[in-house]
Design an enzyme around this catalytic site. Structure first.
Site, PDB file in Angstrom:
ATOM      1  N   SER A 139      -6.808  13.182 -11.921  1.00 18.63           N
ATOM      2  CA  SER A 139      -7.468  12.942 -10.640  1.00 18.63           C
ATOM      3  C   SER A 139      -7.332  11.478 -10.213  1.00 18.63           C
ATOM      4  O   SER A 139      -6.883  10.630 -10.982  1.00 18.63           O
ATOM      5  CB  SER A 139      -8.944  13.311 -10.738  1.00 18.63           C
ATOM      6  OG  SER A 139      -9.642  12.311 -11.459  1.00 18.63           O
ATOM      7  N   CYS A 140      -7.741  11.213  -8.991  1.00 15.85           N
ATOM      8  CA  CYS A 140      -7.544   9.868  -8.418  1.00 15.85           C
ATOM      9  C   CYS A 140      -8.244   8.791  -9.240  1.00 15.85           C
ATOM     10  O   CYS A 140      -7.632   7.763  -9.582  1.00 15.85           O
ATOM     11  CB  CYS A 140      -8.031   9.848  -6.984  1.00 15.85           C
ATOM     12  SG  CYS A 140      -9.661  10.560  -6.777  1.00 15.85           S
ATOM     13  N   ASN A 141      -9.512   9.025  -9.585  1.00 15.98           N
ATOM     14  CA  ASN A 141     -10.222   8.017 -10.390  1.00 15.98           C
ATOM     15  C   ASN A 141      -9.598   7.875 -11.762  1.00 15.98           C
ATOM     16  O   ASN A 141      -9.456   6.751 -12.285  1.00 15.98           O
ATOM     17  CB  ASN A 141     -11.696   8.416 -10.530  1.00 15.98           C
ATOM     18  CG  ASN A 141     -12.490   8.060  -9.294  1.00 15.98           C
ATOM     19  OD1 ASN A 141     -12.428   6.927  -8.822  1.00 15.98           O
ATOM     20  ND2 ASN A 141     -13.231   9.012  -8.757  1.00 15.98           N
ATOM     21  N   HIS A 220     -12.915   4.846  -3.676  1.00 14.57           N
ATOM     22  CA  HIS A 220     -13.906   4.728  -4.737  1.00 14.57           C
ATOM     23  C   HIS A 220     -13.904   3.261  -5.202  1.00 14.57           C
ATOM     24  O   HIS A 220     -12.913   2.555  -5.045  1.00 14.57           O
ATOM     25  CB  HIS A 220     -13.525   5.575  -5.950  1.00 14.57           C
ATOM     26  CG  HIS A 220     -13.201   7.009  -5.664  1.00 14.57           C
ATOM     27  ND1 HIS A 220     -14.137   7.929  -5.254  1.00 14.57           N
ATOM     28  CD2 HIS A 220     -12.041   7.706  -5.764  1.00 14.57           C
ATOM     29  CE1 HIS A 220     -13.572   9.124  -5.125  1.00 14.57           C
ATOM     30  NE2 HIS A 220     -12.301   9.011  -5.418  1.00 14.57           N
TER      31      HIS A 220
HETATM   32  N1  LIG Z   1      -8.747  14.587  -1.640  1.00  9.19           N
HETATM   33  C1  LIG Z   1      -8.763  13.777  -2.668  1.00  9.19           C
HETATM   34  O1  LIG Z   1      -9.334  12.692  -2.601  1.00  9.19           O
HETATM   35  C2  LIG Z   1      -8.076  14.124  -3.937  1.00  9.19           C
HETATM   36  C3  LIG Z   1      -7.831  15.424  -4.296  1.00  9.19           C
HETATM   37  N2  LIG Z   1      -7.242  15.705  -5.499  1.00  9.19           N
HETATM   38  C4  LIG Z   1      -6.996  17.081  -5.903  1.00  9.19           C
HETATM   39  O2  LIG Z   1      -5.901  17.597  -5.159  1.00  9.19           O
HETATM   40  C5  LIG Z   1      -6.073  19.003  -4.918  1.00  9.19           C
HETATM   41  C6  LIG Z   1      -6.016  19.253  -3.418  1.00  9.19           C
HETATM   42  O3  LIG Z   1      -7.095  18.577  -2.798  1.00  9.19           O
HETATM   43  P1  LIG Z   1      -7.084  18.213  -1.250  1.00  9.19           P
HETATM   44  O4  LIG Z   1      -5.705  17.857  -0.801  1.00  9.19           O
HETATM   45  O5  LIG Z   1      -8.172  17.233  -1.053  1.00  9.19           O
HETATM   46  O6  LIG Z   1      -7.498  19.614  -0.621  1.00  9.19           O
HETATM   47  P2  LIG Z   1      -7.479  20.015   0.916  1.00  9.19           P
HETATM   48  O7  LIG Z   1      -8.577  20.984   1.092  1.00  9.19           O
HETATM   49  O8  LIG Z   1      -7.402  18.820   1.800  1.00  9.19           O
HETATM   50  O9  LIG Z   1      -6.086  20.781   1.076  1.00  9.19           O
HETATM   51  C7  LIG Z   1      -5.829  22.003   0.438  1.00  9.19           C
HETATM   52  C8  LIG Z   1      -4.677  22.711   1.150  1.00  9.19           C
HETATM   53  O10 LIG Z   1      -4.379  23.906   0.445  1.00  9.19           O
HETATM   54  C9  LIG Z   1      -4.262  24.979   1.388  1.00  9.19           C
HETATM   55  N3  LIG Z   1      -4.616  26.214   0.699  1.00  9.19           N
HETATM   56  C10 LIG Z   1      -5.835  26.676   0.413  1.00  9.19           C
HETATM   57  N4  LIG Z   1      -5.745  27.826  -0.288  1.00  9.19           N
HETATM   58  C11 LIG Z   1      -4.430  28.082  -0.417  1.00  9.19           C
HETATM   59  C12 LIG Z   1      -3.695  29.128  -1.010  1.00  9.19           C
HETATM   60  N5  LIG Z   1      -4.298  30.130  -1.643  1.00  9.19           N
HETATM   61  N6  LIG Z   1      -2.343  29.080  -0.946  1.00  9.19           N
HETATM   62  C13 LIG Z   1      -1.712  28.063  -0.307  1.00  9.19           C
HETATM   63  N7  LIG Z   1      -2.378  27.027   0.267  1.00  9.19           N
HETATM   64  C14 LIG Z   1      -3.716  27.061   0.211  1.00  9.19           C
HETATM   65  C15 LIG Z   1      -5.172  24.610   2.514  1.00  9.19           C
HETATM   66  O11 LIG Z   1      -4.713  25.244   3.682  1.00  9.19           O
HETATM   67  P3  LIG Z   1      -5.749  25.771   4.783  1.00  9.19           P
HETATM   68  O12 LIG Z   1      -6.514  24.570   5.254  1.00  9.19           O
HETATM   69  O13 LIG Z   1      -4.851  26.332   5.824  1.00  9.19           O
HETATM   70  O14 LIG Z   1      -6.608  26.789   4.090  1.00  9.19           O
HETATM   71  C16 LIG Z   1      -4.964  23.099   2.582  1.00  9.19           C
HETATM   72  O15 LIG Z   1      -3.805  22.818   3.332  1.00  9.19           O
HETATM   73  C17 LIG Z   1      -7.393  19.360  -5.612  1.00  9.19           C
HETATM   74  O16 LIG Z   1      -7.107  19.758  -6.931  1.00  9.19           O
HETATM   75  C18 LIG Z   1      -8.148  18.040  -5.625  1.00  9.19           C
HETATM   76  O17 LIG Z   1      -9.122  17.965  -6.625  1.00  9.19           O
HETATM   77  C19 LIG Z   1      -6.792  14.720  -6.325  1.00  9.19           C
HETATM   78  C20 LIG Z   1      -6.970  13.403  -5.998  1.00  9.19           C
HETATM   79  C21 LIG Z   1      -7.690  13.022  -4.812  1.00  9.19           C
HETATM   80  O1  LIG Z   2     -10.002  13.436  -7.714  1.00 12.76           O
HETATM   81  C1  LIG Z   2     -10.943  12.937  -7.082  1.00 12.76           C
HETATM   82  O2  LIG Z   2     -12.033  12.393  -7.663  1.00 12.76           O
HETATM   83  P1  LIG Z   2     -12.343  12.304  -9.229  1.00 12.76           P
HETATM   84  O3  LIG Z   2     -11.302  11.401  -9.831  1.00 12.76           O
HETATM   85  O4  LIG Z   2     -13.677  11.678  -9.284  1.00 12.76           O
HETATM   86  O5  LIG Z   2     -12.292  13.697  -9.798  1.00 12.76           O
HETATM   87  C2  LIG Z   2     -10.932  13.033  -5.596  1.00 12.76           C
HETATM   88  O6  LIG Z   2     -11.656  11.984  -5.019  1.00 12.76           O
HETATM   89  C3  LIG Z   2     -11.475  14.386  -5.173  1.00 12.76           C
HETATM   90  O7  LIG Z   2     -12.774  14.443  -5.610  1.00 12.76           O
HETATM   91  P2  LIG Z   2     -13.843  15.480  -5.015  1.00 12.76           P
HETATM   92  O8  LIG Z   2     -14.093  16.448  -6.125  1.00 12.76           O
HETATM   93  O9  LIG Z   2     -15.044  14.638  -4.701  1.00 12.76           O
HETATM   94  O10 LIG Z   2     -13.248  16.104  -3.785  1.00 12.76           O
END
Ligand SMILES: NC(=O)C1=CN([C@@H]2O[C@H](COP(=O)(O)OP(=O)(O)OC[C@H]3O[C@@H](n4cnc5c(N)ncnc54)[C@H](OP(=O)(O)O)[C@@H]3O)[C@@H](O)[C@H]2O)C=CC1
Ligand SMILES: O=C(OP(=O)(O)O)[C@H](O)COP(=O)(O)O
Length: 341
Positions: A139-141, A220
């Site tokens: 994850s990011c952190n 963060h």
């Molecule tokens: N955001 C953050 O700060 C961070 C996130 N992460 C991790 O990255 C991952 C993604 O997070 P994040 O980008 O924030 O999520 P989002 O909700 O922003 O994006 C998820 C995407 O997946 C699509 N989606 C949902 N369900 C399906 C499916 N069954 N098949 C195909 N596409 C699907 C959604 O489309 P639609 O909207 O059309 O449903 C959307 O485009 C998670 O594991 C998260 O923990 C890691 C580091 C940082």
């Molecule tokens: O990977 C993240 O945080 P984390 O390193 O604290 O798990 C992203 O900020 C997403 O965290 P969220 O679970 O608050 O959406």
């Protein structure tokens, strides 16, 4: 060219797609969504073929002027490797599909380590990806912690780490989450998941982490303390950070003392989507007490720091570039990632 599919075109997926498109040795063969939204129009504008999870929704996309290339299965079949950036927990459900199709896949930090059995960071364990089908970018952190702990461990040896994560409440576009007016212990129990997560990449590190969430969306903030095995000085530590391509220094002279000012800075630098891909270590905070006690504050842009790691992870799993430093150099150059400071 490595054919990359991005399953889940959201906060992380749209950034990974642009980063893949910028690389000389990769191409985006498709991105996927489940629903019509602004991001689908961005995919169209970028020229990424748009696939959807459920073909019965095709008429809704076409009515909105969005061409659908096919279903997610078709996208996966056309790919050499999949970056799964679906919401946390969905990746685990997708894993059997990748297994059945024999496709390599990269999962994100919202999934447990067990989804891939191998957690990745480019500087720390690139070569361990060789021959594997699956990897998970922590994850990011955790990525921000692994980068700085690994760098300090290489230089001075790290005896133990204690760190507090002040986590952003929501991403900037996320209108449904909070808190709006609270500091929420997240979790109230100790440790938070970050310490164990760091150990999936650096198992030898003694680390305990605490976390809380606050009402902000840009980044963060970490307070980090490490006990070092070798005596050192503040100057030597700063040199380690200056030499690291994904650790940036927020210089004292900039006057920046907050996530908000740092975000303004990355925006003024012309970074795409204001992304800070590197750790933002505050120069003024870098302290070494009694020769072996290290302290600092660092900002971690949650939407951005895992993006270069996903790109290196693609090469590491595909086995096309054996030298981690060569992949890191290629990724950074294509993104225009020159660490601040
Ligand atoms: N955001 C953050 O700060 C961070 C996130 N992460 C991790 O990255 C991952 C993604 O997070 P994040 O980008 O924030 O999520 P989002 O909700 O922003 O994006 C998820 C995407 O997946 C699509 N989606 C949902 N369900 C399906 C499916 N069954 N098949 C195909 N596409 C699907 C959604 O489309 P639609 O909207 O059309 O449903 C959307 O485009 C998670 O594991 C998260 O923990 C890691 C580091 C940082
Ligand atoms: O990977 C993240 O945080 P984390 O390193 O604290 O798990 C992203 O900020 C997403 O965290 P969220 O679970 O608050 O959406």
């Amino acid at each position: 060219m490595i054919k990359v599919a991005i399953n889940g075109y959201g906060t992380i997926g749209k950034r990974v797609a642009d980063a893949v498109a910028a690389q000389p040795d990769m191409e985006v063969i498709g991105v996927s969504k489940t629903s019509v939204s602004a991001e689908a129009y961005i995919a169209k504008e970028r020229g990424y073929p748009l696939y959807i999870a459920d073909l019965s929704k095709k008429p809704a996309f076409e009515k909105a002027g969005l061409e659908v290339a096919g279903d997610v299965d078709a996208m996966l079949k056309a790919a050499d490797i999949v970056v799964d950036a679906t919401p946390g927990g969905v990746g685990e459900k997708n894993r059997p599909i990748y297994e059945k199709l024999g496709k390599k896949a990269i999962f994100q930090g919202g999934e447990d380590h067990e989804v891939a059995g191998f957690s990745f960071n480019a500087h720390a364990n690139y070569n361990e990806a060789a021959g594997k089908q699956f990897a998970r970018v922590v994850s990011c952190n955790s990525t921000g912690l692994v980068r700085i702990i690994h760098a300090m461990d290489q230089a001075f040896g790290v005896a133990r780490v204690r760190a507090v994560m002040v986590r952003r409440g929501a991403d900037p576009d996320d209108i449904k989450r909070g808190p709006i007016d609270a500091i929420v212990l997240n979790p109230a129990t100790i440790p938070s998941h970050h310490g164990p997560d760091v150990k999936t990449v650096l198992p030898q590190i003694d680390i305990v982490t605490l976390a809380m969430i606050v009402p902000t969306t840009f980044m963060h903030m970490h307070t980090i303390q490490m006990d070092l095995k070798k005596e050192t000085t503040r100057e030597e530590v700063l040199k380690v950070f200056e030499d690291h391509s994904r650790i940036g220094l927020v210089r004292k002279a900039t006057g920046i003392k907050s996530n908000a000012e740092l975000r303004e800075y990355t925006q003024d630098l012309g970074r795409p989507r204001t992304d800070l891909w590197e750790n933002g270590v505050f120069e003024e905070s870098v302290s070494v007490l009694n020769g072996k006690e290290f302290y600092c504050f660092q900002a971690i842009h949650q939407e951005a720091d895992v993006i270069p790691e996903n790109i290196d992870c693609i090469r590491a799993l595909m086995g096309t570039v054996k030298d981690p430093q060569e992949s890191i150099r290629m990724t950074n150059k294509a993104l225009g990632l020159v660490a601040i400071g």
